[in-house]
Write a protein that holds these residues in place. Structure first.
Motif, PDB file in Angstrom:
ATOM      1  N   TYR A   1      45.442  40.173  40.330  1.00 29.24           N
ATOM      2  CA  TYR A   1      44.627  40.559  39.109  1.00 29.24           C
ATOM      3  C   TYR A   1      42.739  41.471  39.526  1.00 29.24           C
ATOM      4  CZ  TYR A   1      41.815  39.744  34.645  1.00 29.24           C
ATOM      5  OH  TYR A   1      41.543  39.900  34.035  1.00 29.24           O
TER       6      TYR A   1
ATOM      7  N   THR B   1      39.200  42.534  39.515  1.00 29.42           N
ATOM      8  CA  THR B   1      38.202  42.168  38.977  1.00 29.42           C
ATOM      9  C   THR B   1      37.055  43.056  38.785  1.00 29.42           C
ATOM     10  OG1 THR B   1      37.288  41.075  41.140  1.00 29.42           O
ATOM     11  CG2 THR B   1      39.054  39.608  39.379  1.00 29.42           C
TER      12      THR B   1
ATOM     13  N   ASN C   1      45.840  44.933  34.746  1.00 32.28           N
ATOM     14  CA  ASN C   1      46.395  43.923  35.147  1.00 32.28           C
ATOM     15  C   ASN C   1      47.055  42.749  34.461  1.00 32.28           C
ATOM     16  OD1 ASN C   1      44.206  43.699  36.968  1.00 32.28           O
ATOM     17  ND2 ASN C   1      42.669  43.139  35.664  1.00 32.28           N
TER      18      ASN C   1
ATOM     19  N   SER D   1      49.582  40.120  35.604  1.00 29.20           N
ATOM     20  CA  SER D   1      49.346  39.235  36.266  1.00 29.20           C
ATOM     21  C   SER D   1      47.894  38.393  36.130  1.00 29.20           C
ATOM     22  CB  SER D   1      48.164  39.801  37.817  1.00 29.20           C
ATOM     23  OG  SER D   1      46.957  41.229  36.815  1.00 29.20           O
TER      24      SER D   1
ATOM     25  N   GLU E   1      44.821  36.307  35.515  1.00 32.39           N
ATOM     26  CA  GLU E   1      43.175  36.186  35.602  1.00 32.39           C
ATOM     27  C   GLU E   1      42.760  34.722  37.012  1.00 32.39           C
ATOM     28  OE1 GLU E   1      38.696  36.715  33.605  1.00 32.39           O
ATOM     29  OE2 GLU E   1      40.385  36.416  32.269  1.00 32.39           O
TER      30      GLU E   1
END
Length: 126
Positions: free
Chosen positions: A36, A38, A67, A70, A72
């Protein structure tokens, strides 16, 4: 430079800068697409570039360009499950196998157990 109509509407006055930011973010995500990406990972950019990159990140995330597939990462500290009495006994047996009973005290063993388990053992004193 291929952009969607939505990108044109959203970033019309800054389209060239947006395309650079978008390509940077997409490239970063493709490097490790199972992880993920960010917004915090953009903090390494120069301060003056961060606002547009963050805006581009939000746009790409909202439109499913990054993302997807995937998960979080969880926020905050992971929940710790309390140790069972069995876990404590197994750790104690491991310590007792190596201890010298001629010099060891209960207090020293309890302290070693507390350090091994990362929790105080006063509540388990018998």
């Amino acid at each position: 430079m291929s952009v969607t109509k939505e990108e044109e509407r959203t970033f019309s006055r800054r389209i060239d800068a947006y395309v650079k930011a978008r390509d940077f973010i997409l490239g970063r995500w493709r490097e490790a697409s199972t992880e993920y990406l960010t917004k915090k990972s953009l903090d390494e950019l120069p301060e003056d570039e961060r606002p547009l990159h963050r805006e581009a990140y939000d746009f790409l995330l909202a439109h499913g360009a990054i993302n997807f597939g995937s998960v979080e990462p969880p926020t905050g500290a992971p929940e710790e499950k309390p140790l069972s009495e069995r876990d404590i006994v197994l750790a104690l047996y491991e310590i007792l196998r190596a201890v010298d009973f001629q010099t060891a005290t209960e207090k020293a063993i309890r302290k070693q157990l507390a350090e091994k388990l990362g929790m105080p053992m006063e509540g388990h004193k018998r």
